[in-house]
Scaffold this active site. Structure first.
Site, PDB file in Angstrom:
ATOM      1  N   ASP A 150      -3.477  -2.884   0.124  1.00 39.30           N
ATOM      2  CA  ASP A 150      -2.541  -2.867   1.258  1.00 39.30           C
ATOM      3  C   ASP A 150      -2.599  -1.554   2.033  1.00 39.30           C
ATOM      4  O   ASP A 150      -3.100  -0.548   1.540  1.00 39.30           O
ATOM      5  CB  ASP A 150      -1.096  -3.016   0.740  1.00 39.30           C
ATOM      6  N   HIS A 209      -3.615  -0.013  -3.145  1.00 40.51           N
ATOM      7  CA  HIS A 209      -3.552   0.484  -1.761  1.00 40.51           C
ATOM      8  C   HIS A 209      -4.810   1.271  -1.420  1.00 40.51           C
ATOM      9  O   HIS A 209      -5.216   2.131  -2.198  1.00 40.51           O
ATOM     10  CB  HIS A 209      -2.321   1.383  -1.591  1.00 40.51           C
TER      11      HIS A 209
HETATM   12 ZN   LIG Z   1       2.515  -1.876   2.087  1.00 38.33          ZN
END
Ligand SMILES: [Zn+2]
Length: 446
Positions: free
Chosen positions: A262, A407
């Site tokens: 993400d 991430h």
């Molecule tokens: Zn996020």
């Protein structure tokens, strides 16, 4: 002129020369003849190698059915070793054998070996009418060729029977129908499963596929109300056509993991991560933010070009629970536009920032054809920013079917991934996209 020529003809010297030439020619012919004299043993070998291609069948000499190209080549090589003049007799005899062989080979070419499973199957061009016209010309002399056609016809007959039987499989309506249906499907596969590989089995494939889908769905529904018997699970694992419908579900024995990243694309981290994924040949899913796609459109494009899946993670990473429906849609739409502009691809998956938004957002976006994807394992990589602790979290909390949240915003993440991919592979994990995992692992369904 003409007188002179006559005069020459009568010249005794010329006649002597002619006798000489004649003598030389004769000697050459004798030498050539001796040279061309075949060795009796070679002839015998050629004869028997040709005879060996044939066997007697119903008082007729026919080519043996187990002859292969190599046998034919070997006989030809033996004939080629004979002196030129003695080849012709045997070559003619051999050519007849070769011709029959080619006819049989030609007939055999209605079968091919399937690349995927090594099974011998009919070619797509074979259908009943084409076979019947070939069979119509069958007689004693071409019985070997016709054997091949009869075999093909037998397969078409079996496919017809299997089609009929597939429509007679027991109906599936209530939980009590599941066990008999599974038994029936399993037995059906054992008896007719091999026929599905033939291109003529379209209808059969479709019937069995639909039945297995329905059964798989009913089994999964029923599973919520308690376990089945041990025998049932054994039978389930053995029934091949259910592996698709049960794929990614709690009843799928294959360990699966979906890697998701993400908050990118990030100019520093995303390229490193893509390099590592490439190195290991693994595809992942990137939930990107519209604002960063606008900053790094070439990275969004690279994600898509390298075969990864791209999803929507809103434009500004606001908590969707705090936004109105209209504001939620603006966040999603802006990001869709940025992604389409950069990549040409329109995502149908999204992830809510912080996993926050609940059923209100899920229902709202479902109306726009978008599926929510959450996670069942959070690496907390953004917080620890340490490869070892990411690896430890994954190792400790790994699930049979894992949807891993990471991430592409910190150095530690690509570093950890480089270690984790081979480790997961060793443990038998297959890398998939989120939608290949069942609802339980994705948390929110359309
Ligand atoms: Zn996020």
């Amino acid at each position: 002129m003409s007188f002179e020529r006559n005069n020459q003809l009568l010249n005794p010297d010329k006649w002597r020369n002619r006798w000489l030439i004649f003598g030389i020619l004769l000697s050459f012919m004798v030498i050539f003849g001796l040279w061309q004299m075949p060795n009796a043993q070679d002839i015998e070998q050629v004869k028997s190698s040709i005879d060996n291609l044939y066997h007697l069948k119903k008082d007729q000499l026919v080519l043996k059915s187990n002859i292969v190209e190599e046998d034919i080549d070997q006989v030809q090589a033996k004939i080629n070793q004979l002196p030129l003049l003695s080849r012709y007799t045997y070559q003619a005899k051999f050519d007849r054998a070769k011709e029959s062989f080619e006819e049989i080979e030609n007939a055999r070419s209605i079968f091919v070996i399937n690349d995927s499973d090594g099974q011998r199957v009919l070619i797509p061009e074979v259908d009943r009418s084409s076979l019947e016209s070939k069979i119509a010309s069958c007689n004693e002399s071409n019985s070997d060729i016709c054997q091949i056609y009869y075999e093909a016809e037998e397969i078409l007959d079996q496919i017809d029977i299997a089609n009929k039987k597939s429509q007679e499989l027991p109906s599936i309506k209530i939980r009590g129908d599941i066990e008999p249906a599974l038994k029936a499907l399993n037995e059906f596969e054992k008896k007719y499963g091999h026929l599905v590989a033939h291109p003529q089995s379209e209808e059969l494939k479709q019937n069995i596929g639909e039945y297995a889908d329905l059964l798989g769905k009913t089994i999964l529904d029923g599973h919520q109300f308690g376990d089945y018997s041990e025998n049932f699970y054994a039978l389930l694992e053995e029934t091949e056509s259910l592996s698709g419908p049960l794929r990614g579900s709690s009843l799928d024995n294959q360990p699966l993991i979906a890697l998701t990243f993400d908050d990118g694309p990030n100019a520093d981290i995303t390229p490193k991560l893509l390099d590592i994924l490439n190195k290991h040949g693994v595809k992942a899913t990137f939930f990107v933010m519209g604002a960063y796609v606008d900053e790094n459109p070439e990275l969004a494009k690279r994600i898509v070009d390298e075969g990864h899946l791209i999803g929507n993670h809103t434009y500004n990473h606001f908590d969707l629970a705090t936004l109105s429906d209209e504001e939620v849609m603006t966040q999603i739409d802006w990001t869709q536009e940025s992604i389409v502009d950069a990549t040409g691809v329109e995502p149908d998956l999204y992830r809510m920032p912080f996993g926050s938004g609940g059923w209100r957002v899920v229902d709202l976006l479902n109306q726009h054809g978008m599926t929510s994807i959450l996670w069942n394992l959070d690496t907390l990589d953004w917080s620890t920013q340490d490869a070892n602790s990411i690896i430890e979290t994954v190792t400790m909390s790994l699930q049979h079917h894992t949807l891993l949240l990471m991430h592409d915003t910190h150095e530690a993440t690509p570093e950890a991934i480089d270690f984790l991919i081979p480790m997961l592979r060793d443990q038998g994990y297959e890398f998939v996209f989120p939608e290949q995992l069942a609802f339980e692992q994705r948390y929110f369904e359309e």
